[in-house]
Design a protein around this motif. Structure first.
Motif, PDB file in Angstrom:
ATOM      1  N   ASN A 155       9.263  -5.638  -8.898  1.00 51.54           N
ATOM      2  CA  ASN A 155       8.942  -5.931  -7.492  1.00 51.54           C
ATOM      3  C   ASN A 155       8.216  -4.714  -6.940  1.00 51.54           C
ATOM      4  O   ASN A 155       8.125  -3.673  -7.605  1.00 51.54           O
ATOM      5  N   GLY A 156       7.719  -4.804  -5.719  1.00 51.75           N
ATOM      6  CA  GLY A 156       7.055  -3.674  -5.087  1.00 51.75           C
ATOM      7  C   GLY A 156       7.793  -3.224  -3.849  1.00 51.75           C
ATOM      8  O   GLY A 156       8.477  -4.005  -3.190  1.00 51.75           O
ATOM      9  N   PRO A 183       0.843  -1.209   0.000  1.00 54.87           N
ATOM     10  CA  PRO A 183       0.000   0.000   0.000  1.00 54.87           C
ATOM     11  C   PRO A 183       0.871   1.249   0.000  1.00 54.87           C
ATOM     12  O   PRO A 183       1.933   1.280   0.613  1.00 54.87           O
ATOM     13  N   GLY A 184       0.406   2.267  -0.709  1.00 50.84           N
ATOM     14  CA  GLY A 184       1.162   3.511  -0.761  1.00 50.84           C
ATOM     15  C   GLY A 184       2.588   3.296  -1.201  1.00 50.84           C
ATOM     16  O   GLY A 184       3.517   3.857  -0.619  1.00 50.84           O
ATOM     17  N   GLY A 185       2.772   2.510  -2.276  1.00 52.76           N
ATOM     18  CA  GLY A 185       4.121   2.087  -2.651  1.00 52.76           C
ATOM     19  C   GLY A 185       4.514   2.397  -4.076  1.00 52.76           C
ATOM     20  O   GLY A 185       3.896   3.223  -4.761  1.00 52.76           O
ATOM     21  N   TYR A 186       5.549   1.698  -4.524  1.00 52.60           N
ATOM     22  CA  TYR A 186       6.153   1.926  -5.829  1.00 52.60           C
ATOM     23  C   TYR A 186       6.450   0.588  -6.497  1.00 52.60           C
ATOM     24  O   TYR A 186       6.815  -0.386  -5.828  1.00 52.60           O
ATOM     25  N   VAL A 187       6.332   0.568  -7.816  1.00 54.15           N
ATOM     26  CA  VAL A 187       6.755  -0.596  -8.600  1.00 54.15           C
ATOM     27  C   VAL A 187       8.191  -0.347  -9.043  1.00 54.15           C
ATOM     28  O   VAL A 187       8.516   0.733  -9.546  1.00 54.15           O
ATOM     29  N   PHE A 193      -0.126   5.475  -4.966  1.00 53.83           N
ATOM     30  CA  PHE A 193      -0.400   4.224  -5.664  1.00 53.83           C
ATOM     31  C   PHE A 193      -0.313   3.040  -4.698  1.00 53.83           C
ATOM     32  O   PHE A 193       0.453   3.056  -3.743  1.00 53.83           O
ATOM     33  N   ALA A 194      -1.089   2.004  -5.015  1.00 49.39           N
ATOM     34  CA  ALA A 194      -1.003   0.721  -4.317  1.00 49.39           C
ATOM     35  C   ALA A 194      -0.637  -0.337  -5.339  1.00 49.39           C
ATOM     36  O   ALA A 194      -1.154  -0.327  -6.454  1.00 49.39           O
ATOM     37  N   ASN A 195       0.264  -1.253  -4.978  1.00 53.00           N
ATOM     38  CA  ASN A 195       0.624  -2.296  -5.939  1.00 53.00           C
ATOM     39  C   ASN A 195       0.732  -3.652  -5.249  1.00 53.00           C
ATOM     40  O   ASN A 195       0.952  -3.735  -4.042  1.00 53.00           O
ATOM     41  N   SER A 196       0.562  -4.692  -6.033  1.00 53.12           N
ATOM     42  CA  SER A 196       0.674  -6.046  -5.510  1.00 53.12           C
ATOM     43  C   SER A 196       1.083  -6.982  -6.637  1.00 53.12           C
ATOM     44  O   SER A 196       0.696  -6.786  -7.790  1.00 53.12           O
ATOM     45  N   GLY A 197       1.851  -7.993  -6.296  1.00 53.53           N
ATOM     46  CA  GLY A 197       2.058  -9.067  -7.245  1.00 53.53           C
ATOM     47  C   GLY A 197       0.762  -9.846  -7.407  1.00 53.53           C
ATOM     48  O   GLY A 197       0.024 -10.042  -6.440  1.00 53.53           O
TER      49      GLY A 197
END
Length: 513
Positions: free
Chosen positions: A330-331, A313-317, A341-345
């Protein structure tokens, strides 16, 4: 010391006021567990387990007291890799009074960060100093998640040591503890400093190049610079991306085998969309953490499952390749989860029996070919440093299409990601996306973006070891350890595994006295 379980409080409610009703005489308290129950958006609650005390402040936590190795003749242990497994193995060895050294192919954190920046912004990849390799390992550029599903007596110790080295005390009781990439770098740096103060040398920029065997013993390792290191014991904690190390082990007839792992893409959404989807009307409440999600589905017909992995959450790719000509993502997120931004595999299990067989080299080849395809997919549309990306809707249609913004510091470029994986896996992925849209409406359409490829979820190789003494059956003084050996799945479990290997060495040597 009264103990109170399952105290339910709405966001913003005072825990201290609730405790006054339960124990009017208390003067201090300690939170043992805190979790957020957001299953019902209309009734989001914090759940606490708390103990109260009659003293003005809680009594100090008990410190673990360890026996020192009693003999003056002390065997040397050499640890390959300075990730969480290697560092915590070294910490336990020095606490036990046993000498050790670490061979780390990468650089200290500050120098490593400069190399990573050059990779992200200029495309200059250092194969020994990148998101996967260097002091702290791959977990140093992640969310700093400390969640683990394992059960171990060492978990509380690991968490306390993280606090000792600068992590917030809340990680001792939060159900989903994390320290963020920015905080964990400081923790790792302080841990390394302590190890060196205690006599553990860390040989940076020292890649294990050749393993020298005598019978069923590993006697020495030669580095890529020609230095030869001899040791009584060896802990192999090289991380999940050290393909070259696996090749060297196999060449030395040290037993390795393939194992199932997972690959896919990393999906990104606006954080606001995820927060509204998870919290409803309370999405902007100041006492609620940045929202994450956990999602999965299993297709019975194909017997393939797709699931979220390492949600940030609240991250970067991040572009996270460790080899030239490969594209890996990766995140990462910092402690404050400050990115919009939110990211997930979103990954799919690569079943060993179906796709890999028992040949470890085939497993490495499978992983590499996918990453090379992802790199070529970007190159074909003019990528220089950009990560190939595609909206989920266009991925399902098999068309390239326009893309929106991404958090990726290397930038993104529109590409068709349909042909990167084998057709059967792609079809299962499409079905999964349809399923996820039903579970979280807007998941496919709300400015979502797939990035290629999320492939380093875990090692495709296992280096077998005995369940009791943790030694390799083909090399009686080698202790395969952590994620790279197939025995951990995250920062905490890797650290615990490092401690276990150190304790196995201590027990073996103590038994000889």
């Amino acid at each position: 010391m009264p103990l109170f379980n399952n105290i339910s409080l709405s966001p913003g409610a005072s825990l201290e006021n609730a405790l006054k009703k339960l124990d009017p005489q208390f003067k201090s308290f300690r939170i043992l567990k805190k979790s957020l129950d957001a299953r019902k958006k209309s009734k989001i609650m914090y759940i606490y387990t708390v103990e109260t005390f009659a003293s003005v402040s809680p009594p100090p936590l008990e410190k673990i007291l360890l026996d020192k190795f009693p003999s003056d003749k002390k065997p040397m242990t050499t640890i390959i890799g300075a990730g969480p497994a290697g560092l915590f193995a070294a910490l336990r060895l020095v606490e036990r009074g046993l000498p050790c050294r670490i061979l780390e192919r990468g650089k200290p954190i500050l120098e490593r960060m400069r190399d990573i920046s050059r990779h992200w912004k200029k495309g200059q990849l250092n194969p020994d100093s990148n998101v996967c390799f260097g002091e702290g390992g791959a977990g140093t550029f992640s969310d700093g998640k400390l969640i683990t599903r394992i059960k171990s007596e060492h978990i509380d110790y690991v968490m306390q040591r993280f606090v000792d080295f600068g992590s917030p005390e809340e990680i001792l009781y939060l159900a989903n503890p994390h320290v963020g990439s920015n905080q964990i770098r400081k923790v790792i740096s302080r841990l390394s400093d302590l190890l060196q103060e205690k006599g553990c040398s860390i040989e940076y920029e020292t890649r294990a190049e050749e393993f020298h065997m005598h019978g069923n013993q590993l006697t020495a390792v030669t580095s890529h610079k020609g230095e030869k290191f001899e040791s009584d014991h060896w802990i192999l904690a090289s991380g999940h991306s050290a393909h070259d190390v696996y090749h060297r082990l196999i060449a030395a007839n040290i037993l390795c085998e393939s194992k199932s792992f997972a690959m896919g893409f990393r999906i990104e959404h606006p954080q606001e969309f995820i927060t509204k989807a998870q919290y409803g009307k309370l999405y902007n409440h100041p006492d609620i953490p940045t929202a994450n999600y956990k999602i999965s589905c299993h297709d019975k017909k194909s017997d393939l499952g797709v699931y979220s992995f390492c949600m940030c959450p609240g991250g970067y790719v991040l572009a996270s390749s460790a080899q030239a000509g490969h594209m890996v993502v990766n995140g990462m997120s910092n402690y404050n989860h400050g990115s919009p931004f939110a990211n997930s595999g979103l990954v799919i299990t690569i079943d060993k029996d179906k796709w890999l067989g028992n040949d470890p080299l085939k497993a490495l080849e499978f992983q590499s070919k996918i990453e090379q395809k992802a790199f070529a997919t970007g190159q074909d549309v003019g990528a220089t440093i950009q990560v190939p990306a595609q909206t989920p809707e266009n991925f399902m249609r098999g068309i390239r299409g326009d893309i929106g913004r991404s958090s990726c510091p290397s930038g993104v470029i529109s590409a068709n990601l349909q042909d990167i994986y084998p057709k059967e896996l792609t079809e299962a992925y499409v079905k999964a996306l349809e399923n996820f849209e039903r579970k979280i409406p807007g998941f496919l359409t709300n400015n979502a973006l797939l990035h290629a490829v999320e492939s380093r979820t875990s090692s495709p190789i296992r280096v077998p070891r005995d369940k009791e003494n943790l030694e390799s059956p083909s090399c009686m003084n080698l202790y395969p350890c952590g994620e790279g050996a197939g025995y951990a799945g995250g920062i905490t479990s890797a650290a615990v595994d490092g401690i276990r290997c150190a304790e196995a060495i201590f027990a073996k040597e103590f038994a000889k006295l």
